[in-house]
Design a protein around this motif. Sequence first.
Motif, PDB file in Angstrom:
ATOM      1  N   LEU A 218       0.806  -1.220   0.000  1.00 19.51           N
ATOM      2  CA  LEU A 218       0.000   0.000   0.000  1.00 19.51           C
ATOM      3  C   LEU A 218       0.840   1.271   0.000  1.00 19.51           C
ATOM      4  O   LEU A 218       0.296   2.373   0.035  1.00 19.51           O
ATOM      5  CB  LEU A 218      -0.945   0.008   1.211  1.00 19.51           C
ATOM      6  CG  LEU A 218      -2.043  -1.043   1.210  1.00 19.51           C
ATOM      7  CD1 LEU A 218      -2.800  -1.014   2.530  1.00 19.51           C
ATOM      8  CD2 LEU A 218      -2.991  -0.848   0.027  1.00 19.51           C
TER       9      LEU A 218
ATOM     10  N   ASP B 101      -3.540   3.209  -3.155  1.00 14.64           N
ATOM     11  CA  ASP B 101      -4.632   2.502  -2.488  1.00 14.64           C
ATOM     12  C   ASP B 101      -5.022   1.305  -3.350  1.00 14.64           C
ATOM     13  O   ASP B 101      -4.941   1.371  -4.582  1.00 14.64           O
ATOM     14  CB  ASP B 101      -5.848   3.416  -2.323  1.00 14.64           C
ATOM     15  CG  ASP B 101      -5.577   4.588  -1.394  1.00 14.64           C
ATOM     16  OD1 ASP B 101      -4.500   4.625  -0.765  1.00 14.64           O
ATOM     17  OD2 ASP B 101      -6.451   5.456  -1.293  1.00 14.64           O
TER      18      ASP B 101
ATOM     19  N   LEU C 152      -4.972  -6.331  -3.487  1.00 14.81           N
ATOM     20  CA  LEU C 152      -4.003  -6.652  -2.437  1.00 14.81           C
ATOM     21  C   LEU C 152      -3.692  -8.142  -2.430  1.00 14.81           C
ATOM     22  O   LEU C 152      -2.534  -8.551  -2.350  1.00 14.81           O
ATOM     23  CB  LEU C 152      -4.554  -6.252  -1.066  1.00 14.81           C
ATOM     24  CG  LEU C 152      -4.118  -4.924  -0.495  1.00 14.81           C
ATOM     25  CD1 LEU C 152      -4.895  -4.601   0.768  1.00 14.81           C
ATOM     26  CD2 LEU C 152      -2.641  -4.889  -0.235  1.00 14.81           C
TER      27      LEU C 152
ATOM     28  N   VAL D 280      -3.880   1.452   8.643  1.00 14.18           N
ATOM     29  CA  VAL D 280      -4.546   1.327   7.348  1.00 14.18           C
ATOM     30  C   VAL D 280      -5.953   1.895   7.485  1.00 14.18           C
ATOM     31  O   VAL D 280      -6.608   1.706   8.496  1.00 14.18           O
ATOM     32  CB  VAL D 280      -4.594  -0.166   6.899  1.00 14.18           C
ATOM     33  CG1 VAL D 280      -5.464  -0.349   5.671  1.00 14.18           C
ATOM     34  CG2 VAL D 280      -3.188  -0.692   6.650  1.00 14.18           C
TER      35      VAL D 280
ATOM     36  N   THR E 263     -11.851  -0.109  -0.446  1.00 14.41           N
ATOM     37  CA  THR E 263     -10.489   0.270  -0.812  1.00 14.41           C
ATOM     38  C   THR E 263      -9.680   0.470   0.462  1.00 14.41           C
ATOM     39  O   THR E 263     -10.181   1.015   1.437  1.00 14.41           O
ATOM     40  CB  THR E 263     -10.503   1.576  -1.646  1.00 14.41           C
ATOM     41  OG1 THR E 263     -11.351   1.390  -2.773  1.00 14.41           O
ATOM     42  CG2 THR E 263      -9.105   1.940  -2.113  1.00 14.41           C
ATOM     43  N   TYR E 264      -8.437   0.024   0.427  1.00 13.34           N
ATOM     44  CA  TYR E 264      -7.531   0.163   1.566  1.00 13.34           C
ATOM     45  C   TYR E 264      -6.371   1.067   1.194  1.00 13.34           C
ATOM     46  O   TYR E 264      -5.881   1.023   0.067  1.00 13.34           O
ATOM     47  CB  TYR E 264      -6.993  -1.207   1.996  1.00 13.34           C
ATOM     48  CG  TYR E 264      -8.071  -2.124   2.505  1.00 13.34           C
ATOM     49  CD1 TYR E 264      -8.446  -2.095   3.841  1.00 13.34           C
ATOM     50  CD2 TYR E 264      -8.739  -2.995   1.655  1.00 13.34           C
ATOM     51  CE1 TYR E 264      -9.452  -2.930   4.320  1.00 13.34           C
ATOM     52  CE2 TYR E 264      -9.737  -3.826   2.121  1.00 13.34           C
ATOM     53  CZ  TYR E 264     -10.091  -3.786   3.452  1.00 13.34           C
ATOM     54  OH  TYR E 264     -11.090  -4.604   3.917  1.00 13.34           O
ATOM     55  N   GLY E 265      -5.947   1.881   2.137  1.00 16.73           N
ATOM     56  CA  GLY E 265      -4.797   2.752   1.941  1.00 16.73           C
ATOM     57  C   GLY E 265      -4.122   3.008   3.273  1.00 16.73           C
ATOM     58  O   GLY E 265      -4.682   2.719   4.335  1.00 16.73           O
TER      59      GLY E 265
END
Length: 123
Positions: free
Chosen positions: A44, A48, A54, A79, A92-94
């Motif tokens: 990351l 994102d 991922l 995160v 969504t992950y960032g």
Amino acid sequence: MTGSAQRTRAEAGERYEVFHTDCPARDVVDHVTSRWGVWVLISLRSTDLRFFELRESIQGVSEKMLAQTLRALVQDGLVRREVEPTTPPQVTYGLTEFGRDVGEPLAELFDRITQRLSLPDAG
């Protein structure tokens, strides 16, 4: 620090008793240095990603382990998880600012290791 005071946030300039078993910083370190935590933070670092992106970028991680790792890193504030109200929901992950601060030295370590491994043997 003892008892419940150990679980409170450290005051400005005060440090946690990191060798104490109740220190909250130990949990964060455990999550960051877990088998998959490092890879999530490194994946990351530049953009994102959605869950499936991922999973594809971190070969060998199961959906279950990735979900558990993300849950722990979100809870630790490393995160962020953004849910778009679509059908089905898009997640969504960032990295948070804290996640970038923690992930930067890990990425540098990873870069140094890969650089070293790609050098021809000197001796």
